[in-house]
Design a protein around this motif. Structure first.
Motif, PDB file in Angstrom:
ATOM      1  N   ARG A  25       0.823  -1.204   0.000  1.00 49.06           N
ATOM      2  CA  ARG A  25       0.000   0.000   0.000  1.00 49.06           C
ATOM      3  C   ARG A  25       0.864   1.264   0.000  1.00 49.06           C
ATOM      4  O   ARG A  25       0.573   2.224  -0.724  1.00 49.06           O
ATOM      5  CB  ARG A  25      -0.925   0.002   1.217  1.00 49.06           C
ATOM      6  CG  ARG A  25      -2.068  -1.002   1.151  1.00 49.06           C
ATOM      7  CD  ARG A  25      -2.908  -0.911   2.423  1.00 49.06           C
ATOM      8  NE  ARG A  25      -3.455   0.438   2.596  1.00 49.06           N
ATOM      9  CZ  ARG A  25      -3.865   0.922   3.763  1.00 49.06           C
ATOM     10  NH1 ARG A  25      -3.744   0.198   4.869  1.00 49.06           N
ATOM     11  NH2 ARG A  25      -4.368   2.132   3.844  1.00 49.06           N
ATOM     12  N   ARG A  71       2.459  10.955   6.496  1.00 50.58           N
ATOM     13  CA  ARG A  71       1.003  10.762   6.457  1.00 50.58           C
ATOM     14  C   ARG A  71       0.636   9.484   5.709  1.00 50.58           C
ATOM     15  O   ARG A  71      -0.232   8.716   6.154  1.00 50.58           O
ATOM     16  CB  ARG A  71       0.345  11.971   5.794  1.00 50.58           C
ATOM     17  CG  ARG A  71       0.420  13.243   6.637  1.00 50.58           C
ATOM     18  CD  ARG A  71      -0.481  14.323   6.083  1.00 50.58           C
ATOM     19  NE  ARG A  71      -0.019  14.801   4.775  1.00 50.58           N
ATOM     20  CZ  ARG A  71       0.868  15.767   4.589  1.00 50.58           C
ATOM     21  NH1 ARG A  71       1.414  16.374   5.640  1.00 50.58           N
ATOM     22  NH2 ARG A  71       1.197  16.155   3.379  1.00 50.58           N
ATOM     23  N   VAL A  72       1.303   9.219   4.603  1.00 49.22           N
ATOM     24  CA  VAL A  72       1.038   7.999   3.840  1.00 49.22           C
ATOM     25  C   VAL A  72       1.413   6.774   4.672  1.00 49.22           C
ATOM     26  O   VAL A  72       0.675   5.775   4.716  1.00 49.22           O
ATOM     27  CB  VAL A  72       1.812   8.006   2.506  1.00 49.22           C
ATOM     28  CG1 VAL A  72       1.681   6.660   1.792  1.00 49.22           C
ATOM     29  CG2 VAL A  72       1.314   9.124   1.607  1.00 49.22           C
ATOM     30  N   ALA A 108       1.457   6.452   7.904  1.00 51.44           N
ATOM     31  CA  ALA A 108       0.481   6.248   8.977  1.00 51.44           C
ATOM     32  C   ALA A 108      -0.786   5.586   8.454  1.00 51.44           C
ATOM     33  O   ALA A 108      -1.361   4.710   9.108  1.00 51.44           O
ATOM     34  CB  ALA A 108       0.142   7.586   9.632  1.00 51.44           C
ATOM     35  N   GLU A 109      -1.207   5.963   7.271  1.00 52.25           N
ATOM     36  CA  GLU A 109      -2.404   5.366   6.676  1.00 52.25           C
ATOM     37  C   GLU A 109      -2.192   3.897   6.311  1.00 52.25           C
ATOM     38  O   GLU A 109      -3.145   3.117   6.301  1.00 52.25           O
ATOM     39  CB  GLU A 109      -2.795   6.151   5.425  1.00 52.25           C
ATOM     40  CG  GLU A 109      -3.263   7.575   5.707  1.00 52.25           C
ATOM     41  CD  GLU A 109      -3.400   8.391   4.438  1.00 52.25           C
ATOM     42  OE1 GLU A 109      -3.101   7.845   3.344  1.00 52.25           O
ATOM     43  OE2 GLU A 109      -3.788   9.575   4.529  1.00 52.25           O
ATOM     44  N   CYS A 110      -0.933   3.536   6.014  1.00 52.14           N
ATOM     45  CA  CYS A 110      -0.634   2.184   5.525  1.00 52.14           C
ATOM     46  C   CYS A 110      -0.078   1.256   6.600  1.00 52.14           C
ATOM     47  O   CYS A 110       0.224   0.093   6.317  1.00 52.14           O
ATOM     48  CB  CYS A 110       0.363   2.270   4.365  1.00 52.14           C
ATOM     49  SG  CYS A 110      -0.249   3.206   2.944  1.00 52.14           S
ATOM     50  N   GLU A 125       0.915   3.898  -3.133  1.00 54.29           N
ATOM     51  CA  GLU A 125       0.505   5.295  -2.963  1.00 54.29           C
ATOM     52  C   GLU A 125       1.526   6.257  -3.547  1.00 54.29           C
ATOM     53  O   GLU A 125       1.182   7.375  -3.965  1.00 54.29           O
ATOM     54  CB  GLU A 125       0.299   5.605  -1.476  1.00 54.29           C
ATOM     55  CG  GLU A 125      -0.950   5.009  -0.878  1.00 54.29           C
ATOM     56  CD  GLU A 125      -2.210   5.692  -1.387  1.00 54.29           C
ATOM     57  OE1 GLU A 125      -2.166   6.920  -1.629  1.00 54.29           O
ATOM     58  OE2 GLU A 125      -3.229   5.003  -1.569  1.00 54.29           O
TER      59      GLU A 125
END
Length: 524
Positions: free
Chosen positions: A173, A221-222, A224-226, A177
């Motif tokens: 992921r 940020r990416v 943390a989302e993944c 991204e």
């Protein structure tokens, strides 16, 4: 050797001796320095460069060259490269303190130990145990990733960072991204995942190009989302040295010994340890305690630890069952209890095991411990006086070796001249963290017998990194291992394992796989 006492003094492993003396004094044990370290007025501690090995070594650089440290560290650079901190010497110092504390405790029960000896070369080989086993396993058919290169990555704004992904879906992921194709991401996963065992991590250039196109804030940020962790690489160590474990006294230990002490297996004969740990740090600690004579029982998931099946494989024990050579190097000689800690039945089996044990050693995440009924208070109610030994990474996002190297500033000391900070892919923090955890556990056992109070010991990968940074600082910078010492540099661990000069440090399984022996010599 000629040259008089002055030359002999100059050839002493100064860093190893200072580390051992500092740790022992930190435990409240008196140390008088001389040809031997006189420990507690009862025991001599001898730290040499080679000990019983036939290697002509007289410096950290010599040991790194002869024992394969430069070879393994250099895999990411494509050639043997000095590790610019005194890894072998610090490991020897921790092992010396551990052996001395174990011997002092055993003397309380009538053991006749008068001297313990450790060498820097033996410590270096112990630190490479999993790499030696993998190199000598007969099952070499599965090609392992190899080649120069590897993290850290660089963001568009120049921030250098380490990335940790423990699951393939998070890895996929994150890179997706950033616009990296699935085929490239998939090809990179195996070398990235295997880097803890291979000390190499050749990744496609597309990954590095992707991070250079994005600012660090967005990368965070990416991530943390993944479910991926990023750690900034520090330009220099912020904290140096200090005691690498914290010891706290609990309630009355009561009568916790139920065994006759014969010390036939070593100074921890009669001690039972329950180990709940994965990967390297915790198993290294358990392996040290087992080599000192303790009975160590691993708690593994039903079906066994998944790392048992990671090639190359060896037949390490009885029954002809194949197991991962790396796993065997860290866990052979231990008993096993398979239990699902998520189930009431599994937790009950572990509690029953703890009721007859002396130590709980675990590396469980703090958020999970209480839910499993394995927090210090719950365990104390089960087994008053049990030594509670907790190994951790050292803070949020610091659960594994390379982020800890980056965060601590150790990576800044390790890089060759002219190169920016970068962690070594040799698992120095995992190994040293395991040694520190074992030392703290033995210190807790000795303190329990001395004070009659239960003990809780905490150590971390970060505390081990700071110990290594502090040793480099005392040596005047990361120069203790700056050259090759004029000794032939090992370039093949399989050849090293068959070298008669290191025979005293190794033993071989039935299929020829090499395992590192206990690094101490105890004299009576």
């Amino acid at each position: 050797m000629s040259g008089g006492p002055g030359l002999l003094a100059a050839l002493r492993p100064v860093v190893a001796r200072e580390v051992a003396a500092g740790l022992l004094r930190g435990c409240g044990v008196g140390v008088v320095e001389g040809e031997l370290l006189e420990v507690g007025g009862e025991l001599g501690c001898r730290i040499s460069w080679a000990g019983p090995l036939g290697l002509a070594v007289g410096s950290e650089a010599d040991v790194q060259a002869a024992c394969g440290v430069m070879h393994v560290h250099g895999r990411r650079y494509g050639a043997p490269t000095p590790l610019r901190v005194d890894f072998a010497s610090v490991a020897a110092g921790v092992l010396a303190a551990t052996g001395a504390l174990a011997a002092l405790r055993a003397r309380r029960f009538g053991a006749a130990y008068r001297e313990v000896g450790v060498s820097v070369a033996q410590a270096a080989l112990f630190g490479l145990a999993q790499y030696l086993a993998a190199a000598t396993a007969p099952d070499q058919e599965c090609a392992e990733p190899s080649g120069a290169g590897g993290p850290p990555f660089v963001a568009a704004d120049g921030v250098r960072f380490e990335l940790e992904a423990l699951a393939a879906d998070g890895w996929l992921r994150f890179w997706s991204e950033l616009g990296v194709g699935r085929r490239v991401v998939g090809r990179a996963w195996l070398p990235f995942q295997a880097r803890y065992g291979t000390a190499s991590c050749p990744l496609p250039e597309e990954l590095f190009a992707a991070t250079r196109a994005v600012g660090y804030g967005r990368l965070v940020r990416v991530a943390a989302e993944c479910g991926v962790e990023l750690t900034v690489v520090a330009a220099r160590p912020a904290v140096l040295g200090g005691m690498p474990w914290r010891l706290r006294a609990g309630g009355d230990a009561g009568a916790v010994r139920e065994h006759e002490f014969g010390f036939g297996m070593g100074p921890l004969d009669g001690v039972r340890v329950v180990e709940i740990a994965r990967r390297v740090q915790g198993p290294v600690a358990g392996r040290v305690l087992a080599l000192l004579g303790a009975e160590v029982v691993r708690v593994e998931p039903v079906g066994g630890d998944p790392l048992r099946g990671v090639p190359p494989m060896t037949v390490a024990g009885g029954g002809g069952v194949a197991v991962s050579a790396r796993f065997a190097a860290l866990n052979r000689g231990k008993g096993v209890l398979e239990a699902d800690l998520r189930s009431a039945e599994g937790r009950s089996a572990v509690r029953e095991l703890l009721r007859g044990s002396d130590v709980l050693l675990h590396s469980l995440a703090p958020a999970k411990v209480a839910g499993l009924g394995l927090d210090a208070a719950a365990v104390a109610a089960l087994r008053p006086g049990l030594v509670y030994a907790q190994a951790s990474g050292g803070g949020p996002g610091l659960s594994t070796d390379y982020p800890v190297q980056a965060h601590s500033g150790l990576a800044a000391l390790l890089a060759p001249d002219g190169l920016p900070p970068r962690p070594t892919l040799l698992t120095v923090c995992d190994v040293l963290g395991g040694l520190v955890c074992a030392a703290g556990t033995v210190a807790a056992l000795e303190a329990r017998e001395r004070t009659g109070r239960a003990q809780h010991v905490e150590s971390s990968l970060l505390s081990a990194a700071r110990l290594l940074c502090g040793a480099a600082n005392r040596a005047g910078g990361p120069g203790g291992a700056g050259g090759d010492g004029g000794v032939a540099v090992c370039t093949d661990l399989a050849v090293l394992a068959r070298d008669p000069r290191v025979a005293a440090a190794l033993e071989f399984g039935a299929d020829g796989c090499a395992f590192v022996r206990a690094p101490w010599e105890f004299g009576t």
